[in-house]
Write a protein that holds these residues in place. Structure first.
Motif, PDB file in Angstrom:
ATOM      1  N   LEU A 115     -44.397  -4.649 -32.522  1.00 26.41           N
ATOM      2  CA  LEU A 115     -43.554  -3.503 -32.189  1.00 26.41           C
ATOM      3  C   LEU A 115     -44.192  -2.607 -31.134  1.00 26.41           C
ATOM      4  O   LEU A 115     -43.552  -2.298 -30.109  1.00 26.41           O
ATOM      5  CB  LEU A 115     -43.220  -2.719 -33.450  1.00 26.41           C
ATOM      6  CG  LEU A 115     -41.853  -2.958 -34.077  1.00 26.41           C
ATOM      7  CD1 LEU A 115     -40.721  -2.567 -33.152  1.00 26.41           C
ATOM      8  CD2 LEU A 115     -41.695  -4.406 -34.513  1.00 26.41           C
ATOM      9  N   PRO A 116     -45.438  -2.154 -31.309  1.00 29.57           N
ATOM     10  CA  PRO A 116     -46.046  -1.330 -30.255  1.00 29.57           C
ATOM     11  C   PRO A 116     -46.137  -2.058 -28.922  1.00 29.57           C
ATOM     12  O   PRO A 116     -45.913  -1.465 -27.863  1.00 29.57           O
ATOM     13  CB  PRO A 116     -47.436  -1.007 -30.818  1.00 29.57           C
ATOM     14  CG  PRO A 116     -47.301  -1.164 -32.286  1.00 29.57           C
ATOM     15  CD  PRO A 116     -46.318  -2.268 -32.490  1.00 29.57           C
ATOM     16  N   GLY A 117     -46.459  -3.356 -28.975  1.00 28.20           N
ATOM     17  CA  GLY A 117     -46.542  -4.121 -27.739  1.00 28.20           C
ATOM     18  C   GLY A 117     -45.203  -4.230 -27.040  1.00 28.20           C
ATOM     19  O   GLY A 117     -45.110  -4.134 -25.810  1.00 28.20           O
ATOM     20  N   SER A 118     -44.132  -4.410 -27.818  1.00 25.51           N
ATOM     21  CA  SER A 118     -42.795  -4.514 -27.233  1.00 25.51           C
ATOM     22  C   SER A 118     -42.370  -3.199 -26.606  1.00 25.51           C
ATOM     23  O   SER A 118     -41.757  -3.172 -25.530  1.00 25.51           O
ATOM     24  CB  SER A 118     -41.791  -4.936 -28.305  1.00 25.51           C
ATOM     25  OG  SER A 118     -42.119  -6.210 -28.828  1.00 25.51           O
ATOM     26  N   VAL A 119     -42.678  -2.097 -27.265  1.00 20.49           N
ATOM     27  CA  VAL A 119     -42.360  -0.785 -26.705  1.00 20.49           C
ATOM     28  C   VAL A 119     -43.122  -0.567 -25.393  1.00 20.49           C
ATOM     29  O   VAL A 119     -42.568  -0.043 -24.411  1.00 20.49           O
ATOM     30  CB  VAL A 119     -42.663   0.328 -27.721  1.00 20.49           C
ATOM     31  CG1 VAL A 119     -42.609   1.703 -27.066  1.00 20.49           C
ATOM     32  CG2 VAL A 119     -41.685   0.262 -28.892  1.00 20.49           C
ATOM     33  N   CYS A 448     -62.329 -14.749 -23.851  1.00 25.06           N
ATOM     34  CA  CYS A 448     -61.342 -14.015 -24.623  1.00 25.06           C
ATOM     35  C   CYS A 448     -60.133 -14.927 -24.789  1.00 25.06           C
ATOM     36  O   CYS A 448     -60.113 -16.045 -24.255  1.00 25.06           O
ATOM     37  CB  CYS A 448     -60.947 -12.692 -23.952  1.00 25.06           C
ATOM     38  SG  CYS A 448     -60.251 -12.890 -22.287  1.00 25.06           S
ATOM     39  N   TYR A 449     -59.125 -14.468 -25.530  1.00 22.47           N
ATOM     40  CA  TYR A 449     -57.907 -15.266 -25.676  1.00 22.47           C
ATOM     41  C   TYR A 449     -56.766 -14.359 -26.123  1.00 22.47           C
ATOM     42  O   TYR A 449     -56.990 -13.309 -26.736  1.00 22.47           O
ATOM     43  CB  TYR A 449     -58.093 -16.406 -26.688  1.00 22.47           C
ATOM     44  CG  TYR A 449     -57.300 -17.648 -26.320  1.00 22.47           C
ATOM     45  CD1 TYR A 449     -57.854 -18.635 -25.504  1.00 22.47           C
ATOM     46  CD2 TYR A 449     -55.978 -17.806 -26.735  1.00 22.47           C
ATOM     47  CE1 TYR A 449     -57.125 -19.757 -25.131  1.00 22.47           C
ATOM     48  CE2 TYR A 449     -55.243 -18.926 -26.376  1.00 22.47           C
ATOM     49  CZ  TYR A 449     -55.823 -19.901 -25.570  1.00 22.47           C
ATOM     50  OH  TYR A 449     -55.085 -21.000 -25.199  1.00 22.47           O
ATOM     51  N   HIS A 450     -55.549 -14.741 -25.800  1.00 21.92           N
ATOM     52  CA  HIS A 450     -54.331 -14.016 -26.186  1.00 21.92           C
ATOM     53  C   HIS A 450     -54.293 -12.587 -25.643  1.00 21.92           C
ATOM     54  O   HIS A 450     -53.619 -11.731 -26.225  1.00 21.92           O
ATOM     55  CB  HIS A 450     -54.163 -13.984 -27.708  1.00 21.92           C
ATOM     56  CG  HIS A 450     -53.744 -15.290 -28.299  1.00 21.92           C
ATOM     57  ND1 HIS A 450     -52.667 -16.015 -27.836  1.00 21.92           N
ATOM     58  CD2 HIS A 450     -54.265 -15.998 -29.334  1.00 21.92           C
ATOM     59  CE1 HIS A 450     -52.542 -17.113 -28.563  1.00 21.92           C
ATOM     60  NE2 HIS A 450     -53.493 -17.135 -29.462  1.00 21.92           N
ATOM     61  N   VAL A 451     -54.995 -12.321 -24.557  1.00 23.62           N
ATOM     62  CA  VAL A 451     -54.908 -11.004 -23.938  1.00 23.62           C
ATOM     63  C   VAL A 451     -53.649 -10.973 -23.074  1.00 23.62           C
ATOM     64  O   VAL A 451     -53.477 -11.800 -22.172  1.00 23.62           O
ATOM     65  CB  VAL A 451     -56.148 -10.696 -23.079  1.00 23.62           C
ATOM     66  CG1 VAL A 451     -55.989  -9.348 -22.379  1.00 23.62           C
ATOM     67  CG2 VAL A 451     -57.401 -10.712 -23.946  1.00 23.62           C
ATOM     68  N   SER A 452     -52.755 -10.025 -23.373  1.00 24.84           N
ATOM     69  CA  SER A 452     -51.509  -9.905 -22.623  1.00 24.84           C
ATOM     70  C   SER A 452     -51.296  -8.450 -22.248  1.00 24.84           C
ATOM     71  O   SER A 452     -51.770  -7.541 -22.932  1.00 24.84           O
ATOM     72  CB  SER A 452     -50.333 -10.409 -23.462  1.00 24.84           C
ATOM     73  OG  SER A 452     -49.115 -10.318 -22.757  1.00 24.84           O
ATOM     74  N   ASP A 453     -50.567  -8.241 -21.171  1.00 23.62           N
ATOM     75  CA  ASP A 453     -50.291  -6.888 -20.711  1.00 23.62           C
ATOM     76  C   ASP A 453     -49.052  -6.941 -19.831  1.00 23.62           C
ATOM     77  O   ASP A 453     -48.823  -7.950 -19.136  1.00 23.62           O
ATOM     78  CB  ASP A 453     -51.486  -6.342 -19.910  1.00 23.62           C
ATOM     79  CG  ASP A 453     -51.335  -4.866 -19.593  1.00 23.62           C
ATOM     80  OD1 ASP A 453     -51.810  -4.049 -20.414  1.00 23.62           O
ATOM     81  OD2 ASP A 453     -50.737  -4.530 -18.553  1.00 23.62           O
TER      82      ASP A 453
END
Length: 494
Positions: A115-119, A448-453
């Protein structure tokens, strides 16, 4: 704020959302969405068919051709999308609980990440609304020219079940901020949060017809959307097999452009100079995140021979200690797989690994009698030609392969039809640079892994897809670039 648990989750929205209203399917058909913790029915949801797609596309076309949304300033559209982000934050507890109920991922992940990531993605993409402009062009002769960006028209999206809310925002936000209208099909396994967000979008002020949500099935609803002559653009996230069907239907109809984010079999290369404990942490996150149901999962872990045995021992121990259980319980790291079909598919891959001679080090079995829980599983001595090393499992199954030299591992890592992501674990900068330039994949993570932005373009090489999502590129995917040329007479500056 009242904490919501499974016992008091209220599923308010179960109908189709077309032209700003919740309506039954024309056929009155419904389908069941299932709680993967128990296998019990959560709700009966309206099932869209071709006729419903026609109605929704007509509403989207009317809203695009005659409605206010494409004609608003980019800033005004951005304000509305920021209001939607505010409402999602206000209803975070409820949205997260429904996401976990419908999908099975831990509530801590729904609340703390999805949720925070989607916002964040929504706000970031909304910010492009008043920042996209064309260029003035110096041309030969007595002419002036400029370019401008215009919304492509009616956009469509078909989203997956592994990240239902995030996938919706990743598709809808760039289309809407660009000025498009949209018809979106959520996955039949996880339709509930998409319908909830539709209600929030209406409350935020998105006009009727601009966002339409059609729960349904791929061969009916999805096929009707992909082949519709009045859809101008389609974006799909899912399997490579279905991506081909989407592309074929788009080509055979009106040659609509496609963005495809498809399957992956991502290599994680662990060099023997790395710290083994750090390597185990990265590998475990890379594979077991979201119950292994992740397109970029590090499902081929190549470990250099000097570290191989120690890595296997520590990775297996970490997998055995992973907490699997009810995703609404605190401390649970892994919930159930999304549905019975996926559950059985994963168990089938585990059996194939054993049959083909991989060494099962831990896991491999169902947990309990109810729901779709699978033990975190680790295979060693995996060979490149085994099914578990070649095909996308989409589950908590770690396959570990041994390698000797960098030349060897580059060749083996690239020997796949996929190219979505890859990881490298090393303390040698030269090795990191060499491997990151050599691996053919859309995203490379180093240590690292699964780092998205939202700032990072995301997409794949080869059969992992076409195009990029997130970042400015995502918004431009939903726009046409127009060139305008006019004559200029008697100008001393030409």
């Amino acid at each position: 704020m009242t904490t919501i648990s499974p016992s008091n989750v209220e599923v308010k929205y179960k109908q189709l959302f077309i032209d700003g209203e919740f309506v039954d399917a024309i056929s009155k058909k419904t389908f069941q969405t299932i709680d993967p913790r128990t296998g019990h029915v959560i709700a009966d949801v309206a099932e869209a068919d071709k006729e419903d797609v026609d109605v929704a596309v007509k509403a989207a076309r009317k809203a695009f051709d005659h409605g206010p949304w494409p004609r608003m300033t980019g800033y005004a559209r951005s304000r509305v999308l920021h209001k939607l982000a505010d409402l999602m934050e206000e209803r975070l507890e409820e949205l997260a609980a429904i996401e976990t109920l419908d999908n099975g991922k831990p509530l801590s992940m729904s609340k703390g990440m999805d949720l925070p990531g989607s916002v964040t993605i929504l706000r970031s993409l909304a910010g492009w609304g008043d920042k996209i402009s064309g260029d003035t062009c110096k041309v030969n002769g007595p002419y002036q020219a400029y370019t401008l960006y215009e919304p492509i028209g009616v956009a469509a999206a078909i989203i997956p079940w592994n990240f239902p809310i995030a996938s919706l925002i990743i598709k809808a936000a760039p289309a809407l901020v660009a000025g498009c209208t949209m018809v979106l099909k959520p996955a039949e396994q996880t339709p509930l949060t998409a319908l909830f967000i539709a209600a929030l979008a209406k409350e935020a002020g998105i006009p009727p017809g601009v966002l339409n949500i059609l729960p349904g099935f791929g061969p009916t609803t999805g096929a009707a959307i992909a082949s519709h002559m009045d859809v101008d653009k389609i974006s799909f996230t899912g399997s490579t097999e279905v991506g081909r069907l989407i592309m074929e239907a788009s080509a055979k109809s009106n040659l609509k452009p496609v963005t495809l984010e498809l399957g992956g079999k991502s290599p994680l290369i662990i060099c023997e100079d790395a710290d083994v404990d750090i390597a185990v942490e990265i590998a475990s996150l890379g594979l077991f995140f979201n119950m292994g149901q992740c397109c970029v999962a590090s499902s081929r872990i190549f470990v250099q021979e000097g570290m191989y045995n120690e890595f296997l021992r520590k990775a297996s121990e970490k997998a055995r200690n992973r907490v699997v259980g009810d995703p609404f319980q605190a401390g649970v790291q892994q919930g159930p797989q999304v549905d019975e079909t996926q559950f059985k598919k994963i168990l089938g891959y585990i059996e194939s690994g054993k049959t083909e001679g991989a060494k099962l080090l831990t896991g491999g079995k169902r947990i309990g009698e109810a729901g779709y829980f699978i033990e975190p599983t680790v295979f060693g001595d995996v060979k490149d030609d085994m099914k578990i090393a070649k095909e996308e499992i989409f589950g908590p199954v770690m396959s570990v392969l041994r390698f000797k030299s960098l030349d060897e591992v580059v060749k083996r890592a690239n020997d796949t039809m996929y190219g979505l992501a890859a990881g490298i674990v090393t303390n040698d900068l030269n090795v990191a640079n060499r491997l990151s330039r050599s691996i053919r994949a859309g995203t490379i993570w180093i240590n690292c892994y699964h780092v998205s932005d939202p700032a990072l373009p995301f997409g794949g090489y080869k059969m992992s897809g076409i195009g990029r999502e997130q970042s400015l590129q995502a918004v431009l995917n939903y726009m046409q670039l127009k060139t305008v040329v006019t004559p200029v007479h008697d100008s001393p500056w030409l």
